[in-house]
Scaffold this motif. Sequence first.
Motif, PDB file in Angstrom:
ATOM      1  N   LEU A  81       0.845  -1.196   0.000  1.00  0.00           N
ATOM      2  CA  LEU A  81       0.000   0.000   0.000  1.00  0.00           C
ATOM      3  C   LEU A  81       0.880   1.245   0.000  1.00  0.00           C
ATOM      4  N   ILE A  82       0.452   2.238  -0.750  1.00  0.00           N
ATOM      5  CA  ILE A  82       1.204   3.490  -0.805  1.00  0.00           C
ATOM      6  C   ILE A  82       0.218   4.644  -0.936  1.00  0.00           C
ATOM      7  N   GLU A  83       0.539   5.766  -0.294  1.00  0.00           N
ATOM      8  CA  GLU A  83      -0.341   6.934  -0.410  1.00  0.00           C
ATOM      9  C   GLU A  83      -0.506   7.328  -1.884  1.00  0.00           C
ATOM     10  N   ARG A  84      -1.654   7.930  -2.186  1.00  0.00           N
ATOM     11  CA  ARG A  84      -1.921   8.406  -3.547  1.00  0.00           C
ATOM     12  C   ARG A  84      -2.081   9.906  -3.522  1.00  0.00           C
ATOM     13  N   PRO A  85      -1.154  10.696  -4.061  1.00  0.00           N
ATOM     14  CA  PRO A  85       0.110  10.296  -4.673  1.00  0.00           C
ATOM     15  C   PRO A  85       1.126   9.811  -3.647  1.00  0.00           C
ATOM     16  N   GLY A  86       2.175   9.111  -4.132  1.00  0.00           N
ATOM     17  CA  GLY A  86       3.193   8.572  -3.236  1.00  0.00           C
ATOM     18  C   GLY A  86       4.588   9.004  -3.671  1.00  0.00           C
ATOM     19  N   TYR A  87       5.525   8.793  -2.767  1.00  0.00           N
ATOM     20  CA  TYR A  87       6.895   9.244  -3.029  1.00  0.00           C
ATOM     21  C   TYR A  87       7.528   8.435  -4.172  1.00  0.00           C
ATOM     22  N   LEU A  88       8.002   9.153  -5.187  1.00  0.00           N
ATOM     23  CA  LEU A  88       8.564   8.534  -6.384  1.00  0.00           C
ATOM     24  C   LEU A  88       9.764   7.631  -6.079  1.00  0.00           C
ATOM     25  N   ILE A 139      -6.795  -3.388   3.386  1.00  0.00           N
ATOM     26  CA  ILE A 139      -5.972  -4.341   4.156  1.00  0.00           C
ATOM     27  C   ILE A 139      -6.684  -5.693   4.212  1.00  0.00           C
ATOM     28  N   ARG A 140      -7.996  -5.676   4.388  1.00  0.00           N
ATOM     29  CA  ARG A 140      -8.753  -6.929   4.400  1.00  0.00           C
ATOM     30  C   ARG A 140      -8.710  -7.623   3.046  1.00  0.00           C
ATOM     31  N   THR A 141      -8.879  -6.859   1.978  1.00  0.00           N
ATOM     32  CA  THR A 141      -9.031  -7.502   0.664  1.00  0.00           C
ATOM     33  C   THR A 141      -7.700  -7.842   0.009  1.00  0.00           C
ATOM     34  N   GLU A 142      -6.638  -7.037   0.259  1.00  0.00           N
ATOM     35  CA  GLU A 142      -5.385  -7.232  -0.471  1.00  0.00           C
ATOM     36  C   GLU A 142      -4.310  -7.949   0.354  1.00  0.00           C
ATOM     37  N   ASP A 143      -4.485  -8.008   1.667  1.00  0.00           N
ATOM     38  CA  ASP A 143      -3.473  -8.623   2.539  1.00  0.00           C
ATOM     39  C   ASP A 143      -2.068  -8.076   2.256  1.00  0.00           C
ATOM     40  N   PRO A 144      -1.896  -6.762   2.285  1.00  0.00           N
ATOM     41  CA  PRO A 144      -0.598  -6.170   1.933  1.00  0.00           C
ATOM     42  C   PRO A 144       0.475  -6.499   2.967  1.00  0.00           C
ATOM     43  N   VAL A 145       1.742  -6.547   2.500  1.00  0.00           N
ATOM     44  CA  VAL A 145       2.849  -6.799   3.436  1.00  0.00           C
ATOM     45  C   VAL A 145       3.181  -5.545   4.230  1.00  0.00           C
ATOM     46  N   PHE A 146       3.064  -4.377   3.597  1.00  0.00           N
ATOM     47  CA  PHE A 146       3.211  -3.150   4.382  1.00  0.00           C
ATOM     48  C   PHE A 146       2.534  -1.987   3.686  1.00  0.00           C
ATOM     49  N   PHE A 147       2.304  -0.956   4.487  1.00  0.00           N
ATOM     50  CA  PHE A 147       1.747   0.311   4.022  1.00  0.00           C
ATOM     51  C   PHE A 147       2.865   1.336   4.151  1.00  0.00           C
ATOM     52  N   TYR A 148       3.234   1.954   3.030  1.00  0.00           N
ATOM     53  CA  TYR A 148       4.288   2.957   3.030  1.00  0.00           C
ATOM     54  C   TYR A 148       3.668   4.345   3.046  1.00  0.00           C
ATOM     55  N   GLY A 149       4.053   5.147   4.026  1.00  0.00           N
ATOM     56  CA  GLY A 149       3.509   6.496   4.086  1.00  0.00           C
ATOM     57  C   GLY A 149       4.488   7.483   4.698  1.00  0.00           C
ATOM     58  N   ILE A 150       4.241   8.760   4.439  1.00  0.00           N
ATOM     59  CA  ILE A 150       5.063   9.860   4.964  1.00  0.00           C
ATOM     60  C   ILE A 150       4.130  10.788   5.736  1.00  0.00           C
ATOM     61  N   PRO A 151       3.919  10.521   7.043  1.00  0.00           N
ATOM     62  CA  PRO A 151       2.942  11.336   7.782  1.00  0.00           C
ATOM     63  C   PRO A 151       3.334  12.805   7.926  1.00  0.00           C
ATOM     64  N   ASN A 152       4.636  13.107   7.914  1.00  0.00           N
ATOM     65  CA  ASN A 152       5.080  14.493   8.116  1.00  0.00           C
ATOM     66  C   ASN A 152       5.490  15.132   6.797  1.00  0.00           C
ATOM     67  N   SER A 153       4.706  16.110   6.335  1.00  0.00           N
ATOM     68  CA  SER A 153       5.065  16.923   5.167  1.00  0.00           C
ATOM     69  C   SER A 153       5.393  16.039   3.971  1.00  0.00           C
ATOM     70  N   GLN A 154       4.392  15.319   3.537  1.00  0.00           N
ATOM     71  CA  GLN A 154       4.594  14.275   2.531  1.00  0.00           C
ATOM     72  C   GLN A 154       5.202  14.793   1.238  1.00  0.00           C
ATOM     73  N   ASN A 155       5.959  13.942   0.611  1.00  0.00           N
ATOM     74  CA  ASN A 155       6.471  14.154  -0.733  1.00  0.00           C
ATOM     75  C   ASN A 155       5.646  13.262  -1.655  1.00  0.00           C
ATOM     76  N   PRO A 156       4.860  13.804  -2.580  1.00  0.00           N
ATOM     77  CA  PRO A 156       4.910  15.145  -3.145  1.00  0.00           C
ATOM     78  C   PRO A 156       3.886  16.141  -2.615  1.00  0.00           C
ATOM     79  N   SER A 157       2.917  15.728  -1.796  1.00  0.00           N
ATOM     80  CA  SER A 157       1.767  16.620  -1.569  1.00  0.00           C
ATOM     81  C   SER A 157       2.071  17.754  -0.600  1.00  0.00           C
TER      82      SER A 157
END
Lengths: 399, 399
Positions: free
Chosen positions: A127-134, A166-184
């Motif tokens: 899982l990755i935020e949309r948009p997510g860090y390139l 998370i229920r449907t895809e069973d992802p191994v991890f969720f990647y996110g940038i909670p502080n001042s996200q790149n690019p948003s």
Amino acid sequence: MTGTNAGPVYRFSSCMHILPPSFLDELFRVSAVPGIISFAGGLPDASLFDLQGIRQATEAVFDEHGRAALQYTTTDGYRPLREIIARRYYTRLGLLVSADEIQIVNGSQQALDLMAKILTSPGDSILIERPGYLGAIEAFSFYSPVFSPVPPDDEGPDPDYLANIIRTEDPVFFYGIPNSQNPSGCTWSDMRRREVADILSGTDCLLYEDDAFGELFFDGKPRQPVMKHLPDQVMMSGSFSKVVAPGLRIGWIRAPRPVLAAFNRAKQAADLHSNLFSQMVLTEYMTRNNPDEKIRAMGREYGERCRLMTDLIEDMLPDTVGHTNPVGGMFLMLTLPDSMHSMEIFEKGIQEGVAVMPGVPFYVDDGGCRTIRLNFSASSKEQIEAGMSRLARVFRDMA
Amino acid sequence: MTGTNAGPVYRFSSCMHILPPSFLDELFRVSAVPGIISFAGGLPDASLFDLQGIRQATEAVFDEHGRAALQYTTTDGYRPLREIIARRYYTRLGLLVSADEIQIVNGSQQALDLMAKILTSPGDSILIERPGYLGAIEAFSFYSPVFSPVPPDDEGPDPDYLANIIRTEDPVFFYGIPNSQNPSGCTWSDMRRREVADILSGTDCLLYEDDAFGELFFDGKPRQPVMKHLPDQVMMSGSFSKVVAPGLRIGWIRAPRPVLAAFNRAKQAADLHSNLFSQMVLTEYMTRNNPDEKIRAMGREYGERCRLMTDLIEDMLPDTVGHTNPVGGMFLMLTLPDSMHSMEIFEKGIQEGVAVMPGVPFYVDDGGCRTIRLNFSASSKEQIEAGMSRLARVFRDMA
């Protein structure tokens, strides 16, 4: 060559065949035209680096360690530096972190690569935020995952969407940038951090909390990481690249111990250990100077540049163009009306002498046509004013 | 913790489940006992590092480049350093190599990792000398290849065996160390280098020519690489770790351009770029000093230590124990009679205060019970004498 020998056929690994085309090479080449004002990159402002302090730290390393600073060392990293990092989690955030939970890496980019290496088999869901860090998309892509983007609302990742996927895809991890996200440039609310921790808790989905910008809030106040609520399930990376100097290539990952043990093995195979000399220089630098005051000054300066940029956006760009309102970091994001395409703005911008970053490569699905990332850390206020004038001309010409 | 929450289940990628157990951690822990004389490691002698020259180079970098030395840079590496490396291929070996064919990495270990990443899909065949370099086995193993060991004769890899296994296994590359191999200390003959090039030519099997030790021949004379005969099919890595300083973590790979382009992409995803400050320091160091004379002196010194060690082996160990006769590098190899096991020598050695490296982890098949690697670069002559006395006691006690 006579032409009789066609030469070898170069065969590449399967992951190379499914990598998306690299957007960055083209962008960097175009942006390197002389005279261009670039809001497209992601550099900190080198003029804010504490050259004298770092130089004194290198002197101290030679004086105190001599040849030992030039020898091989252990994979986990220089222990005094890991202790400084651990202590700063306590002094900055009140979190008890041990040096044993920390592995030094070559900037947090390396943590992206090695974490995907130890956690992701081909076809696994990330899982990755949309948009997510390139940079994360690039690093993870080598391990052939299936990306599932998580859309945000005003507070951070959409909680219902996250719980469901998370229920449907069973992802191994969720990647996110909670502080001042790149690019948003957006920051998750405190409430949303707790919600995300609650959603993840009890599942086998880990959180990769990338904290490249956590020390660069414009108000100088730290935010509590998700790791605080869910330490056994969160890997958190940090870096000296944004607040001391990227050329030293030193970052770190804090992870639960079973994850860190596997990570350490991958790090050893990848390059034995990170640059010892740089680790010692940073240790001296962080010990001898008062880096916190310098880092806060850097955040204040970036805040002024960000406010200047957002003011100019509102003054000079059409009302149909929206923007995020960062409270820290180095980036903000423009949103375009349906009549415009970010690639077109990029191309016309180059002609006008201003480079912007189209949103396209930050989206793992078909997105980014209506978003543009702007960097405000690498340009002086004069450059921001001049660059925004040029960008305004692009928008005027398209209207 | 109340025990009601078992915590998350950590899931690892498929490659992690088939990695062989790491032998090195155990070995390093045991070898770190105080008072142990270690022939088990692979360190250069730090007392031979040119501390003053490197320190002056760092001063020059600060004077000439200032904050630019601390900023992000391009993935391929600092161009003046790549030009120095290219020029040294010409001055040392008479080979025309362009800076454009060279990518900077974090020590040549990183080249092992990234080359396997771009060339190897799970199940692909990789050829490796028998015995082969442990660091390469560790790096390649993350990409789940099938290793095929190539046995040597006195001149290098057995040519008939090599030709046959290329036909039957269709390997993606053959990994070898023609100069002063790790662990055997053996050097391929000039004739065998040509034969290997002839065998590979016309196949799709590349050669990964690891040249970590090519500047450390005891007689100071370079040997011609296989790359000379087959430039389009050979990747050749080199490193400043053995001849200047490993703590700077700077090596390089020279590769055919299509391979280098893919490699560059993997390097960018892996950690953006190598330490710029170290690259600039090495550039200054290699430009200002006369490194060749210092490197030759290092080779001569290691040669003396090697001869001392082989003399003591012949004087003090049983006649049934054989040894290789290195002409360069940092290692030699003992061969044991059938009545002895390398792991037993290792364990008894620790009790006697001397650490040796059992051959076992250098074999991708079931081998290494009758071989031991000894390092002679990291120990002084007094330590070699004392350590060999201890080792002789081990062999006496076992007889």
